[in-house]
Design a protein around this motif. Sequence first.
Motif, PDB file in Angstrom:
ATOM      1  N   ILE A  30      84.013 -33.062  62.204  1.00 55.42           N
ATOM      2  CA  ILE A  30      85.466 -33.263  62.150  1.00 55.42           C
ATOM      3  C   ILE A  30      86.154 -31.974  61.718  1.00 55.42           C
ATOM      4  CG2 ILE A  30      87.336 -34.588  61.107  1.00 55.42           C
ATOM      5  CD1 ILE A  30      85.476 -36.090  63.109  1.00 55.42           C
ATOM      6  N   ALA A  31      85.541 -31.257  60.771  1.00 58.32           N
ATOM      7  CA  ALA A  31      86.102 -29.969  60.349  1.00 58.32           C
ATOM      8  C   ALA A  31      86.184 -29.017  61.535  1.00 58.32           C
ATOM      9  CB  ALA A  31      85.258 -29.361  59.231  1.00 58.32           C
ATOM     10  N   GLU A  32      85.164 -29.012  62.392  1.00 56.59           N
ATOM     11  CA  GLU A  32      85.162 -28.166  63.585  1.00 56.59           C
ATOM     12  C   GLU A  32      86.279 -28.565  64.540  1.00 56.59           C
ATOM     13  OE1 GLU A  32      83.184 -25.513  64.893  1.00 56.59           O
ATOM     14  OE2 GLU A  32      82.884 -25.306  62.731  1.00 56.59           O
ATOM     15  N   ARG A  33      86.472 -29.851  64.696  1.00 56.33           N
ATOM     16  CA  ARG A  33      87.535 -30.326  65.597  1.00 56.33           C
ATOM     17  C   ARG A  33      88.914 -29.897  65.082  1.00 56.33           C
ATOM     18  NH1 ARG A  33      86.060 -36.683  66.721  1.00 56.33           N
ATOM     19  NH2 ARG A  33      83.871 -36.428  67.352  1.00 56.33           N
TER      20      ARG A  33
ATOM     21  N   VAL B  92      87.183 -37.690  56.612  1.00 63.02           N
ATOM     22  CA  VAL B  92      88.264 -36.710  56.751  1.00 63.02           C
ATOM     23  C   VAL B  92      88.404 -35.894  55.473  1.00 63.02           C
ATOM     24  CG1 VAL B  92      90.758 -36.418  56.973  1.00 63.02           C
ATOM     25  CG2 VAL B  92      89.549 -37.986  58.498  1.00 63.02           C
ATOM     26  N   ARG B  93      88.305 -36.562  54.336  1.00 56.10           N
ATOM     27  CA  ARG B  93      88.431 -35.874  53.049  1.00 56.10           C
ATOM     28  C   ARG B  93      87.348 -34.808  52.901  1.00 56.10           C
ATOM     29  NH1 ARG B  93      88.415 -40.332  49.458  1.00 56.10           N
ATOM     30  NH2 ARG B  93      90.352 -40.826  50.552  1.00 56.10           N
ATOM     31  N   GLU B  94      86.140 -35.162  53.301  1.00 57.33           N
ATOM     32  CA  GLU B  94      85.036 -34.200  53.227  1.00 57.33           C
ATOM     33  C   GLU B  94      85.242 -33.052  54.216  1.00 57.33           C
ATOM     34  OE1 GLU B  94      82.475 -34.102  51.050  1.00 57.33           O
ATOM     35  OE2 GLU B  94      83.573 -35.744  50.075  1.00 57.33           O
ATOM     36  N   ALA B  95      85.788 -33.360  55.390  1.00 58.94           N
ATOM     37  CA  ALA B  95      86.066 -32.321  56.393  1.00 58.94           C
ATOM     38  C   ALA B  95      87.101 -31.336  55.870  1.00 58.94           C
ATOM     39  CB  ALA B  95      86.542 -32.962  57.697  1.00 58.94           C
ATOM     40  N   VAL B  96      88.122 -31.859  55.218  1.00 59.52           N
ATOM     41  CA  VAL B  96      89.158 -30.988  54.656  1.00 59.52           C
ATOM     42  C   VAL B  96      88.582 -30.118  53.549  1.00 59.52           C
ATOM     43  CG1 VAL B  96      91.319 -30.949  53.347  1.00 59.52           C
ATOM     44  CG2 VAL B  96      91.076 -32.494  55.302  1.00 59.52           C
ATOM     45  N   LYS B  97      87.637 -30.656  52.789  1.00 62.71           N
ATOM     46  CA  LYS B  97      86.974 -29.863  51.751  1.00 62.71           C
ATOM     47  C   LYS B  97      86.246 -28.667  52.368  1.00 62.71           C
ATOM     48  CE  LYS B  97      86.126 -33.384  48.192  1.00 62.71           C
ATOM     49  NZ  LYS B  97      85.068 -34.137  47.467  1.00 62.71           N
TER      50      LYS B  97
ATOM     51  N   ARG C 144      88.864 -26.190  53.225  1.00 58.11           N
ATOM     52  CA  ARG C 144      89.376 -25.580  51.997  1.00 58.11           C
ATOM     53  C   ARG C 144      88.401 -24.551  51.451  1.00 58.11           C
ATOM     54  NH1 ARG C 144      90.771 -29.753  47.510  1.00 58.11           N
ATOM     55  NH2 ARG C 144      91.346 -27.817  46.443  1.00 58.11           N
ATOM     56  N   SER C 145      87.093 -24.836  51.551  1.00 60.04           N
ATOM     57  CA  SER C 145      86.086 -23.912  51.023  1.00 60.04           C
ATOM     58  C   SER C 145      86.112 -22.582  51.753  1.00 60.04           C
ATOM     59  CB  SER C 145      84.690 -24.536  51.117  1.00 60.04           C
ATOM     60  OG  SER C 145      84.239 -24.597  52.462  1.00 60.04           O
ATOM     61  N   GLN C 146      86.641 -22.571  52.981  1.00 61.93           N
ATOM     62  CA  GLN C 146      86.754 -21.350  53.773  1.00 61.93           C
ATOM     63  C   GLN C 146      88.179 -20.788  53.735  1.00 61.93           C
ATOM     64  OE1 GLN C 146      85.459 -22.995  57.527  1.00 61.93           O
ATOM     65  NE2 GLN C 146      83.299 -22.735  57.028  1.00 61.93           N
TER      66      GLN C 146
ATOM     67  N   TRP D 212      91.546 -16.394  55.662  1.00 69.10           N
ATOM     68  CA  TRP D 212      90.304 -17.153  55.761  1.00 69.10           C
ATOM     69  C   TRP D 212      89.147 -16.338  55.203  1.00 69.10           C
ATOM     70  CZ3 TRP D 212      90.679 -19.299  61.488  1.00 69.10           C
ATOM     71  CH2 TRP D 212      91.874 -20.046  61.598  1.00 69.10           C
ATOM     72  N   THR D 213      88.158 -17.016  54.655  1.00 72.48           N
ATOM     73  CA  THR D 213      87.040 -16.321  54.006  1.00 72.48           C
ATOM     74  C   THR D 213      85.716 -16.513  54.732  1.00 72.48           C
ATOM     75  OG1 THR D 213      86.722 -18.221  52.523  1.00 72.48           O
ATOM     76  CG2 THR D 213      88.110 -16.406  51.731  1.00 72.48           C
TER      77      THR D 213
END
Length: 232
Positions: free
Chosen positions: A7-10, A43-48, A51-53, A72-73
């Motif tokens: 989901i993060a990739e999407r 979704v919450r985990e995807a947003v994390k 956020r980590s990047q 972006w990191t």
Amino acid sequence: MPLSDEIAERVLSSIIDGQYPPGTALPAEGVLADQHAVSRLTVREAVKVLRSQNIVRIQRGRGTYVNTPDQWTALEPMIRAAAGTPAGGAVSEKLIEARRMIETGAALLAATRRTDEDLAELEETLDEMRTAAADGDTEQFVQADIAFHEVVMRASGNAFVPLLFEPFGRLLVEGRRQTSAVPQIRANAVRHHESVLAALRAGDPEKARLAMDDHMEQTADDLRAHVIDPRD
């Protein structure tokens, strides 16, 4: 790949495609969950992950906002964003700057560490470049050009050097396609590759470094003269 990463990739793809431009907020958690047919927890985990990047940031009480790519990191998302930008010339210039920093050092090391097999492979790829240039085969020229530089980096004898450029593969191919379509640029590239190979064959580190630096400078000049600001 975990579903949250998928989901993060999407979502990242939607950001890069311009659906969620920098400075705008992502849809609410529930909306994203419905869009992607997953739970809010996913979704919450995807947003994390995003956020980590530092791709997105949380503004308390307001929502999740998209950062500009220069904030972006993580390297891979930055490269994907650069590949999707309309400012192709500017991206190619920055890529040449990065290449120059790494490849001049790689050439210096390769001058004393290259093997006979490395030299033979470099000569073979250079022959392929000459043939492709004569035939006007841009795609083959690009592949041979990139292969030449990959051999130089491997010949440096430092396993970290080739890995430094691996993420840039897509940008490197697109950038070289853009410039190598110009016959004069192909001719210049062949000439400079010949100089690099001669320096490596001579086993002269400083000569190899200077030859590669000259090549990078010529590449930047050609990009500006024939692609970014061509003069009729």
